[in-house]
Write a protein that holds these residues in place. Structure first.
Motif, PDB file in Angstrom:
ATOM      1  N   GLY A  30      -4.959   4.470 -17.203  1.00 34.45           N
ATOM      2  CA  GLY A  30      -4.163   3.157 -16.909  1.00 34.45           C
ATOM      3  C   GLY A  30      -2.908   3.961 -16.386  1.00 34.45           C
ATOM      4  N   LEU A  31      -1.723   2.575 -15.919  1.00 30.39           N
ATOM      5  CA  LEU A  31      -1.054   3.054 -14.976  1.00 30.39           C
ATOM      6  C   LEU A  31      -0.360   3.759 -15.350  1.00 30.39           C
ATOM      7  N   VAL A  32       0.874   4.730 -16.604  1.00 28.97           N
ATOM      8  CA  VAL A  32       1.904   5.376 -16.560  1.00 28.97           C
ATOM      9  C   VAL A  32       0.844   7.065 -16.517  1.00 28.97           C
ATOM     10  N   ASP A  33      -0.553   6.763 -17.549  1.00 25.41           N
ATOM     11  CA  ASP A  33      -0.972   7.436 -17.514  1.00 25.41           C
ATOM     12  C   ASP A  33      -1.335   8.085 -15.615  1.00 25.41           C
ATOM     13  N   TRP A  34      -2.223   7.611 -15.382  1.00 24.24           N
ATOM     14  CA  TRP A  34      -2.297   7.456 -13.752  1.00 24.24           C
ATOM     15  C   TRP A  34      -1.007   8.006 -12.972  1.00 24.24           C
ATOM     16  N   LEU A  35       0.421   7.970 -13.084  1.00 21.54           N
ATOM     17  CA  LEU A  35       1.205   7.503 -12.367  1.00 21.54           C
ATOM     18  C   LEU A  35       1.703   9.543 -12.648  1.00 21.54           C
TER      19      LEU A  35
ATOM     20  N   THR B 103       0.881  -0.987   0.077  1.00 21.63           N
ATOM     21  CA  THR B 103      -0.364   0.146  -0.047  1.00 21.63           C
ATOM     22  C   THR B 103       0.499   1.030  -0.017  1.00 21.63           C
ATOM     23  N   HIS B 104       0.086   2.305   0.029  1.00 12.49           N
ATOM     24  CA  HIS B 104       0.694   3.509  -0.682  1.00 12.49           C
ATOM     25  C   HIS B 104       0.231   4.468   0.065  1.00 12.49           C
ATOM     26  N   TYR B 105       0.756   5.230   1.720  1.00 10.95           N
ATOM     27  CA  TYR B 105      -0.026   6.068   2.608  1.00 10.95           C
ATOM     28  C   TYR B 105       0.101   7.300   1.797  1.00 10.95           C
ATOM     29  N   PRO B 106       1.354   7.829   0.708  1.00  8.99           N
ATOM     30  CA  PRO B 106       1.035   9.387   0.636  1.00  8.99           C
ATOM     31  C   PRO B 106       0.007   9.489  -0.728  1.00  8.99           C
ATOM     32  N   GLN B 107      -0.959   8.168  -0.801  1.00 10.47           N
ATOM     33  CA  GLN B 107      -1.948   8.062  -2.079  1.00 10.47           C
ATOM     34  C   GLN B 107      -3.020   8.710  -1.723  1.00 10.47           C
ATOM     35  N   LEU B 108      -3.658   8.715  -0.639  1.00  9.75           N
ATOM     36  CA  LEU B 108      -4.632   9.052  -0.086  1.00  9.75           C
ATOM     37  C   LEU B 108      -5.313  10.082  -0.455  1.00  9.75           C
TER      38      LEU B 108
ATOM     39  N   SER C 221      -4.317  -3.744  -0.859  1.00  8.99           N
ATOM     40  CA  SER C 221      -5.010  -2.374  -1.136  1.00  8.99           C
ATOM     41  C   SER C 221      -5.106  -2.047  -1.533  1.00  8.99           C
ATOM     42  N   ASP C 222      -2.977  -1.866  -2.313  1.00 10.01           N
ATOM     43  CA  ASP C 222      -2.602  -0.810  -3.370  1.00 10.01           C
ATOM     44  C   ASP C 222      -3.411  -0.103  -3.321  1.00 10.01           C
ATOM     45  N   VAL C 223      -3.238   1.126  -1.957  1.00  9.90           N
ATOM     46  CA  VAL C 223      -4.032   2.299  -2.289  1.00  9.90           C
ATOM     47  C   VAL C 223      -3.245   2.721  -2.764  1.00  9.90           C
ATOM     48  N   GLY C 224      -3.380   4.210  -3.233  1.00 12.96           N
ATOM     49  CA  GLY C 224      -4.356   5.003  -3.711  1.00 12.96           C
ATOM     50  C   GLY C 224      -4.299   4.243  -5.400  1.00 12.96           C
ATOM     51  N   ALA C 225      -3.648   3.900  -6.248  1.00 10.51           N
ATOM     52  CA  ALA C 225      -4.879   2.643  -7.061  1.00 10.51           C
ATOM     53  C   ALA C 225      -5.685   1.644  -6.640  1.00 10.51           C
ATOM     54  N   GLY C 226      -5.810   1.246  -5.629  1.00 14.90           N
ATOM     55  CA  GLY C 226      -6.576   0.082  -4.973  1.00 14.90           C
ATOM     56  C   GLY C 226      -7.775   1.668  -4.388  1.00 14.90           C
TER      57      GLY C 226
ATOM     58  N   THR D 285       8.902  -4.389  -4.952  1.00 10.88           N
ATOM     59  CA  THR D 285       8.623  -3.619  -5.532  1.00 10.88           C
ATOM     60  C   THR D 285       7.161  -4.078  -6.471  1.00 10.88           C
ATOM     61  N   HIS D 286       7.399  -2.728  -7.675  1.00  5.21           N
ATOM     62  CA  HIS D 286       6.040  -2.986  -8.375  1.00  5.21           C
ATOM     63  C   HIS D 286       6.281  -4.149  -9.897  1.00  5.21           C
ATOM     64  N   LEU D 287       5.580  -5.125  -9.794  1.00  4.42           N
ATOM     65  CA  LEU D 287       6.149  -6.117 -11.275  1.00  4.42           C
ATOM     66  C   LEU D 287       4.850  -7.017 -11.749  1.00  4.42           C
ATOM     67  N   SER D 288       4.897  -7.220 -13.294  1.00  8.99           N
ATOM     68  CA  SER D 288       4.153  -7.111 -14.570  1.00  8.99           C
ATOM     69  C   SER D 288       2.448  -7.128 -14.212  1.00  8.99           C
ATOM     70  N   GLU D 289       2.653  -5.457 -13.809  1.00  5.29           N
ATOM     71  CA  GLU D 289       1.214  -4.643 -13.270  1.00  5.29           C
ATOM     72  C   GLU D 289       0.603  -4.298 -14.389  1.00  5.29           C
ATOM     73  N   THR D 290       0.999  -4.020 -15.729  1.00  5.95           N
ATOM     74  CA  THR D 290       0.089  -4.132 -17.315  1.00  5.95           C
ATOM     75  C   THR D 290       0.899  -4.534 -18.339  1.00  5.95           C
TER      76      THR D 290
ATOM     77  N   PRO E 177      12.542  -0.065  -4.537  1.00  9.69           N
ATOM     78  CA  PRO E 177      12.892   0.409  -5.949  1.00  9.69           C
ATOM     79  C   PRO E 177      10.985   0.766  -6.582  1.00  9.69           C
ATOM     80  N   ARG E 178      10.825   1.448  -6.821  1.00  5.16           N
ATOM     81  CA  ARG E 178       9.256   1.494  -7.626  1.00  5.16           C
ATOM     82  C   ARG E 178       8.840   0.892  -8.616  1.00  5.16           C
ATOM     83  N   PHE E 179       9.708   0.502  -9.373  1.00  2.03           N
ATOM     84  CA  PHE E 179       9.910  -0.629 -10.225  1.00  2.03           C
ATOM     85  C   PHE E 179      10.536  -0.185 -11.594  1.00  2.03           C
ATOM     86  N   ALA E 180      11.075  -1.174 -12.267  1.00  2.31           N
ATOM     87  CA  ALA E 180      12.380  -1.192 -12.798  1.00  2.31           C
ATOM     88  C   ALA E 180      12.228  -0.499 -14.547  1.00  2.31           C
TER      89      ALA E 180
HETATM   90  N1  GUN Z   1       3.796   1.168 -10.543  1.00  3.60           N
HETATM   91  C1  GUN Z   1       4.701   1.685 -10.164  1.00  3.60           C
HETATM   92  N2  GUN Z   1       4.335   3.025  -9.194  1.00  3.60           N
HETATM   93  C2  GUN Z   1       3.225   1.987  -8.497  1.00  3.60           C
HETATM   94  C3  GUN Z   1       2.282   2.734  -8.174  1.00  3.60           C
HETATM   95  O1  GUN Z   1       2.182   4.281  -7.147  1.00  3.60           O
HETATM   96  N3  GUN Z   1       0.741   2.349  -7.558  1.00  3.60           N
HETATM   97  C4  GUN Z   1       0.696   1.701  -8.598  1.00  3.60           C
HETATM   98  N4  GUN Z   1      -0.503   0.515  -8.448  1.00  3.60           N
HETATM   99  N5  GUN Z   1       1.884   0.707  -9.713  1.00  3.60           N
HETATM  100  C5  GUN Z   1       2.411   1.257  -9.970  1.00  3.60           C
END
Ligand code: GUN
Ligand code: ZN
Length: 440
Positions: free
Chosen positions: A94-99, A80-85, A325-330, A233-238, A205-208
């Protein structure tokens, strides 16, 4: 037992796990008592058993009677991500746009310590309100966001893992660190917080896509030097993310191999999502002892995809899969919402997630992923008294369904499908009540 003034008893229904339901089967894994009791002393569980026996053995200890509510281990949110409340429920393509559109601007605010302090407190309040007593938490790139979080966690004596997000590529200039500063700052934070009180550090590490090879290498070395820390870290989300990552790391055959090659794999590693893994990646994760954190509300809300628990487990039967939960994408702190979404994700793939499996993933599996399963995640003597008390009839519809339940599993199922934070009657952290539902 010897009388002790700090000893107290919680009486109610009790749920513990005597095994992993994926291994021994749901019926054999669930240890349920209709009239049970838990003895707590010095912040620990010291006994669990039939209420009549426990009361006889502990005369004089005060009893809180939860009558037909259910006492169990607190929920564990393994990603989960506390700064994303402040950006929960933000629309994106989608993910990259949302980031880029929502997440990075929100996280940039955490250069302000007052914002970090306020969010950390609010986040922990929300955890307790939802019966979450431990989480593995991403902070931001700012060291002080980690300070704020651990300061708040320490004040509450709650067991949390957290880490500074490291990102030196493809991020906005106000959020970029370097390989060296990521190493130096993470190292300083490990020295300051890891193993201090109940705090655990997670190298993050946030992701690769947002880390250069140099940064991943530096963080792999740091983990090697501090092997009791966690790594998340994150792996194979989209699919889009995977294509971009492999474009950035063209000599690699798979996404997971990148982390593996930099020493960012093994027990204590928690990989968020893992939706599009190959069978080879699933097996490699399983053999390494790492965990996959299944984040179903996030995956549905973001349109990332639907994690296939069954196919993952068929490729790698022993792979550890926790819930998160993966808050705040969750979109919810509630582990009921998370279990519900996990159940629905399984149904989309034609299988049933048994309620015992879902509850196990939301407690024992999370503890194991965080290497805390000797201390947390189950209702077991010797473990920390991080507990949740569930009102199993928290609204009229659930009460009506529960009245028609044929067995305890049906009752658990009703919670997964219909409960929300109103079902959390009380949350205990190290034996102290940290949330109690107001009378309705
Ligand atoms: N992939 C890299 N950063 C993030 C993030 O903050 N949330 C989600 N869901 N995926 C990520
Ligand atoms: Zn995440």
């Amino acid at each position: 037992m010897k009388e002790d003034q700090n000893r107290f008893i919680l009486r109610g229904q009790t749920l513990a796990f005597s095994g992993n339901p994926f291994e021994v089967g749901a019926d054999d894994a669930v240890d349920y008592r209709q009239d049970g009791a838990v003895v707590v002393e010095g912040g620990r569980i010291i006994a669990v058993g039939a209420a009549t026996d426990i009361l006889k053995q502990n005369t004089g200890a005060p009893v809180t009677n939860y009558s037909d509510a259910l006492i169990m281990a607190g929920f564990i949110d393994s990603h989960t991500h506390y700064p994303q409340l402040d950006i929960i429920g933000s629309c994106s393509q989608g993910l990259v746009d949302w980031l880029q559109k929502h997440t990075f601007p929100c996280e940039a605010q955490f250069s302000d310590k007052a914002i970090a302090d306020n969010s950390a407190e609010f986040f922990l309040d929300q955890c307790f309100l939802n019966g979450v007593t431990t989480a593995s938490v991403y902070c931001t790139v700012h060291s002080q966001s980690v300070m704020s979080f651990f300061e708040a966690a320490t004040r509450r004596n709650v067991c949390m893992a957290a880490g500074k997000v490291c990102m030196d590529s493809n991020s906005s200039p106000d959020l970029a660190d370097t390989a060296q500063s990521a190493y130096d700052q993470s190292k300083a934070l490990i020295e300051r917080w890891h193993g201090k009180g109940r705090n655990r550090y997670a190298i993050t590490p946030r992701f690769a896509l947002t880390s250069s090879p140099n940064q991943l290498e530096a963080l792999g070395s740091l983990w090697g030097e501090n092997p009791t820390a966690l790594m998340q870290t994150h792996l194979s989300e989209t699919k889009d993310e995977i294509a971009r990552v492999l474009g950035q790391y063209p000599t690699y055959d798979s996404y997971y191999q990148i982390y593996e090659s930099f020493g960012l794999a093994g027990e204590g590693a928690i990989f968020g999502h893992g939706i599009y893994l190959s069978d080879d990646e699933r097996r490699a994760i399983s053999e390494s002892g790492a965990a996959i954190a299944h984040c179903p509300t996030s995956n549905a809300f973001m349109g990332s995809g639907i994690f296939n628990l069954d196919v993952t487990r068929r490729a790698a039967p022993d792979v550890l899969i926790s819930l998160a939960s993966d808050v705040g994408a969750g979109v919810s702190f509630s582990m009921f919402a998370t279990m519900r979404a996990a159940y629905e994700a399984a149904r989309f793939h034609g299988v049933v997630l048994h309620p015992a499996e879902a509850f196990w993933m939301a407690t024992c599996a999370g503890a194991k992923a965080m290497r805390l399963n000797d201390r947390l995640g189950n209702l077991t003597p010797g473990m920390d008294a991080d507990l949740v008390v569930l009102d199993l009839k928290s609204n009229p519809l659930i009460a009506r369904r529960v009245a028609h339940a044929e067995n305890f599993i049906d009752v658990l199922f009703a919670q997964i499908i219909m409960a929300d934070e109103r079902a959390i009657k009380a949350t205990y952290v190290a034996g102290n009540i940290v949330h109690q539902r107001a009378h309705t």
